[in-house]
Motif scaffolding. Structure first.
Motif, PDB file in Angstrom:
ATOM      1  N   LEU A  53       0.811  -1.207   0.000  1.00 48.62           N
ATOM      2  CA  LEU A  53       0.000   0.000   0.000  1.00 48.62           C
ATOM      3  C   LEU A  53       0.842   1.253   0.000  1.00 48.62           C
ATOM      4  N   GLY A  54       0.240   2.309  -0.504  1.00 47.49           N
ATOM      5  CA  GLY A  54       0.889   3.609  -0.506  1.00 47.49           C
ATOM      6  C   GLY A  54       0.695   4.309   0.824  1.00 47.49           C
ATOM      7  N   GLU A  55       1.758   4.875   1.347  1.00 52.00           N
ATOM      8  CA  GLU A  55       1.691   5.569   2.635  1.00 52.00           C
ATOM      9  C   GLU A  55       0.870   6.853   2.566  1.00 52.00           C
ATOM     10  N   GLU A  56       0.658   7.378   1.354  1.00 47.20           N
ATOM     11  CA  GLU A  56      -0.102   8.619   1.186  1.00 47.20           C
ATOM     12  C   GLU A  56      -1.512   8.368   0.646  1.00 47.20           C
ATOM     13  N   ASP A  57      -1.993   7.156   0.768  1.00 45.34           N
ATOM     14  CA  ASP A  57      -3.314   6.789   0.256  1.00 45.34           C
ATOM     15  C   ASP A  57      -4.399   7.511   1.053  1.00 45.34           C
TER      16      ASP A  57
END
Length: 129
Positions: A53-57
Motif C-alpha cells: 500500500l501507498g503511505e499517502e493513500d
C-alpha cells in the motif's frame, strides 16, 4: 449496546475509524458496517498475505491496513508488509513500481514456488463436444 444480527455489540467494539465517522456524518448507521470490517474476519484467513500500500493513500488510509495486519498477526497468519512511500492508492513512481513487482514476485516464488510458472505455461488440452 445494540443488537446486530442477534449479536450484542458494545460501542467499544464499533472501533470507529475515519471512514465510519464519515459515513455516520452522512446519515449512515455506522455501527452496521463494523461486523463486515475485515479485521473481524482475520481468523478465517489461513494463507500468507501480502498487503502492499501507498503511505499517502487517502482512499484507504494506512491505519486500516495496519489494523488488518495486526489482526492477522494476532491469529498467527504470515503477513509480508510492504509500504510504498510517496504513493497513494496506485503506483506511479518507477522506484515504487520496481519495489512493488520485486516484492510480489518474491512473495509468489516463496509461497507458490518456481514450479507454478511451468504449470501455468503448460498448454492444457481441451475438447469441445
Amino acid at each position: 449496546m445494540v443488537l446486530i444480527h442477534g449479536a450484542q455489540i458494545t460501542r467499544d467494539e464499533w472501533e470507529f475509524n475515519e471512514e465510519v465517522q464519515l459515513l455516520a456524518s452522512r446519515g449512515y448507521l455506522a455501527f452496521l458496517f463494523n461486523p463486515a470490517s475485515p479485521p473481524r474476519h482475520a481468523d478465517e484467513i489461513d494463507v500468507p498475505v501480502l498487503p502492499m500500500l501507498g503511505e499517502e493513500d487517502v482512499r484507504v488510509p494506512i491505519s486500516n491496513s495496519q489494523k488488518m495486519r495486526d489482526a492477522l498477526e494476532q491469529h498467527k497468519t504470515l503477513v509480508t508488509w510492504v509500504s510504498l512511500p510517496e504513493e497513494g492508492h496506485g503506483r506511479t513512481y518507477i522506484p515504487s513500481l520496481t519495489r512493488y513487482y520485486t516484492k510480489l514476485l518474491d512473495f509468489l516464488n516463496q509461497h507458490i514456488g518456481p514450479g507454478f510458472r511451468q504449470k501455468a505455461e503448460t498448454p492444457q488440452a481441451s475438447r469441445i463436444s
